[in-house]
Design a protein around this motif. Structure first.
Motif, short mmCIF file in Angstrom:
data_model
loop_
_atom_site.label_atom_id
_atom_site.label_comp_id
_atom_site.label_asym_id
_atom_site.label_seq_id
_atom_site.Cartn_x
_atom_site.Cartn_y
_atom_site.Cartn_z
N ALA A 30 0.81 -1.22 0.00
CA ALA A 30 0.00 0.00 0.00
C ALA A 30 0.84 1.26 0.00
CB ALA A 30 -0.94 -0.01 1.20
N ALA A 31 2.04 1.20 0.59
CA ALA A 31 2.87 2.41 0.70
C ALA A 31 3.59 2.75 -0.59
CB ALA A 31 3.89 2.23 1.83
N LEU A 32 3.53 1.86 -1.58
CA LEU A 32 4.25 2.11 -2.84
C LEU A 32 3.42 3.00 -3.76
CD1 LEU A 32 5.73 -1.40 -3.58
CD2 LEU A 32 7.05 0.71 -3.41
N PRO A 33 4.05 3.97 -4.41
CA PRO A 33 3.33 4.78 -5.40
C PRO A 33 3.12 3.99 -6.69
CG PRO A 33 5.64 5.39 -5.39
CD PRO A 33 5.46 4.37 -4.29
N LYS A 34 2.26 4.50 -7.57
CA LYS A 34 2.06 3.85 -8.87
C LYS A 34 3.33 3.91 -9.70
CE LYS A 34 -2.93 4.60 -9.21
NZ LYS A 34 -4.03 5.23 -9.99
N ASP A 35 4.05 5.02 -9.56
CA ASP A 35 5.31 5.15 -10.30
C ASP A 35 6.32 4.12 -9.78
OD1 ASP A 35 4.28 7.25 -11.71
OD2 ASP A 35 5.13 8.79 -10.41
N GLY A 36 7.25 3.74 -10.64
CA GLY A 36 8.28 2.78 -10.26
C GLY A 36 7.97 1.37 -10.69
N THR A 89 12.68 9.29 -12.40
CA THR A 89 12.88 7.96 -11.82
C THR A 89 12.64 7.94 -10.31
OG1 THR A 89 15.27 8.38 -11.61
CG2 THR A 89 14.52 7.26 -13.61
N SER A 90 11.85 8.88 -9.83
CA SER A 90 11.57 8.93 -8.39
C SER A 90 10.81 7.67 -7.94
CB SER A 90 10.76 10.18 -8.04
OG SER A 90 9.53 10.20 -8.75
N GLY A 91 10.07 7.04 -8.88
CA GLY A 91 9.38 5.80 -8.53
C GLY A 91 10.37 4.68 -8.22
N LEU A 92 11.51 4.66 -8.93
CA LEU A 92 12.54 3.67 -8.63
C LEU A 92 13.18 3.96 -7.28
CD1 LEU A 92 14.29 3.26 -12.12
CD2 LEU A 92 12.44 1.91 -11.13
N ASP A 93 13.32 5.26 -6.96
CA ASP A 93 13.81 5.63 -5.62
C ASP A 93 12.88 5.07 -4.55
OD1 ASP A 93 15.88 7.07 -6.81
OD2 ASP A 93 14.76 8.95 -6.78
#
Length: 289
Positions: free
Chosen positions: A155-161, A242-246
């Motif tokens: 749940a804490a993960l954003p859609k990005d990444g 690439t903030s989703g990868l971060d």
């Protein structure tokens, strides 16, 4: 020139070639003998210098001037004189392969990639330093305690990444991977054959994040992902966000995801390490609605 002389002239190169082949063969035998002598010498020196360590195999022919030493589930390296002991990862910069992690996975296929890269030589290190906290191999799936069910909330993960690929109508499975991980490559092929919907979240456990950035910033992420797993080299992609990868990296650190692959079912049930198709098909059927 007579016919006999011509025949003698033609015979000379053949004789020279035969002599050369004999010399090469002798040289090969000599090199093999030297390697055997060297490995025997290293084994004898290790027995003297590490008397409490049960040495398994000694390979002085594969990695340059280093000898690879297997002791139980542990792996370390020494020089040809067995004076210097090296604890850590050997990385081939031409093939871009983590040789240590790959070798440890050969020794123990259930090991978790990433943990494998850190599991170099607890035995020799302990005997030399007295350090009992030296790294040891981590199994792909730690047995849960009675009544415990291993889960991971996403749940804490954003859609990005996320790189989403596969069958849009299939069962969804989330995987944390490293593009340098051979078992991640094998898992990707299994999931592709299973026709599931894959939410792939790259994290870096075997090196820098350069490949993940290239895949994520590619115009066609799915095609780029499978190209990398097929061994192709991607050209640098245009710079993208690439903030989703971060966020993937931060999430992995918070949840102690120390290796790849990590597989998460839609109900949060989690597996660490590669699993074959038959196992995954049954495991996915067990998801709670």
């Amino acid at each position: 020139m007579s016919v006999t002389e011509r025949r003698r002239g033609l015979a000379r190169p053949s004789r020279l070639l035969a002599a050369g082949l004999v010399m090469l063969g002798a040289a090969g035998i000599a090199l093999a003998a030297d390697a055997a002598v060297s490995e025997g010498k290293v084994r004898a020196l290790l027995k003297e210098r590490l008397p409490k360590t049960a040495i398994g195999s000694v390979d002085c022919a594969t990695i340059g001037s280093l000898c690879e030493i297997v002791a139980g589930d542990n792996l370390f390296y020494v020089d040809a004189g067995a004076r210097y002991l090296v604890i850590g990862r050997v990385y081939d910069m031409e093939t871009r392969q983590d040789i240590t992690a790959a070798r440890l996975l050969e020794m123990n296929p259930d090991m978790l990639v990433g943990a494998a890269a850190r599991a170099s030589s607890g035995v020799g290190a302990e005997e030399l330093t007295g350090n009992r906290s030296a790294a040891v191999p981590v199994p792909a799936e730690r047995p849960p305690a009675a009544g415990e069910r291993r889960t991971l909330s996403l749940a804490a993960l954003p859609k990005d990444g996320a790189i989403i690929w596969g069958n849009p109508a299939g069962e969804t499975v989330t995987v944390f991977t490293d593009f340098r991980c051979g078992y991640c490559r094998a898992l990707a092929q299994v999931l592709r054959d299973m026709k599931v919907r894959v939410v792939e979240r790259p994290i870096s456990v075997l090196g820098n994040r350069d490949i993940a950035d290239r895949v994520y910033c590619a115009k066609d992420r799915e095609a780029a992902l499978h190209a990398v797993y097929a061994g192709e080299t991607l050209n640098p992609a245009p710079v993208c966000n690439t903030s989703g990868l971060d966020a993937n990296e931060a999430f992995a650190a918070r949840n102690d995801l120390r290796g790849t692959p990590v597989i998460v079912r839609r109900d949060g049930a989690m597996l660490e390490g590669y699993r074959p198709r038959e196992f995954l098909e049954q495991w996915l059927k067990g998801a709670k609605s």
